[in-house]
Design an enzyme around this catalytic site. Structure first.
Site, PDB file in Angstrom:
ATOM      1  CD  GLU A 214       4.472   8.878   0.495  1.00 26.32           C
ATOM      2  OE1 GLU A 214       5.693   9.048   0.380  1.00 26.32           O
ATOM      3  OE2 GLU A 214       3.834   7.996  -0.111  1.00 26.32           O
TER       4      GLU A 214
ATOM      5  CG  ASP B 265       4.310   5.459  -9.588  1.00 27.52           C
ATOM      6  OD1 ASP B 265       5.032   5.966  -8.717  1.00 27.52           O
ATOM      7  OD2 ASP B 265       4.752   4.818 -10.557  1.00 27.52           O
TER       8      ASP B 265
ATOM      9  CG  ASP C 235       3.154   8.086  -4.979  1.00 23.60           C
ATOM     10  OD1 ASP C 235       3.812   8.654  -4.090  1.00 23.60           O
ATOM     11  OD2 ASP C 235       3.604   7.129  -5.645  1.00 23.60           O
TER      12      ASP C 235
END
Length: 160
Positions: free
Chosen positions: A67, A141, A7
């Site tokens: 992502e 996170d 992330d």
């Protein structure tokens, strides 16, 4: 198969490594990389790059999952900075001969919770449930990174 979910962020980058063992998913490692916010962007990116390189060398994951970049038009500067961090991570994956996969947040959340509009808290709860760990042990996170890794495994299994 070992999967590293990342992330990315210039201030905090979450990471999580899971391994599929049949129909079970085992937590290998998770945490955050937090460069000093006072450091220039290039030094923050370098710290993220080096820390992830060390993690990859230690745990030898085959896949790195990011992502897909999505941002609202009001946050163009944030998207640009995030693009720099993502670029360094993509370069690292290429240098380490890893498979690079990208998935949208909605697709990952749907794979984990059955609902693409699930909240971060709902997703974090499902990650903790799947890995059989206390939800309080996970930062947001690291949880997001683990969701990417677990979601990738789930989506890969669904496509077989």
């Amino acid at each position: 198969m070992k999967v590293l979910g990342v992330d990315p962020g210039s201030r905090i980058t979450g990471y999580g490594i899971v391994e599929s063992q049949g129909h079970c998913v085992k937590l290998i490692e998770a945490g955050i990389i937090k460069p000093r916010s006072a450091d220039p962007l290039e030094e923050r990116i370098q710290k993220i790059y080096r820390n992830l390189a060390d993690i990859i060398a230690t745990y030898q994951p085959e896949v790195l999952v990011l992502e897909k970049l999505y941002t609202h038009f009001q946050y163009r500067t944030t998207a640009s900075v995030l693009g720099h961090v993502r670029g360094a991570i993509c370069l690292l994956a290429a240098e380490k001969n890893m498979i690079l996969a990208e998935n949208s947040v909605k697709r990952i959340r749907k794979a984990l919770t059955g609902n693409g509009a699930a909240t971060k808290d709902q997703t974090q709860a499902m990650v903790a449930h799947i890995l059989r760990i206390d939800q309080q042990r996970l930062t947001k996170d690291a949880s997001d990174a683990l969701a990417l890794a677990i979601g990738h495994l789930s989506l890969s299994t669904d496509q077989r």
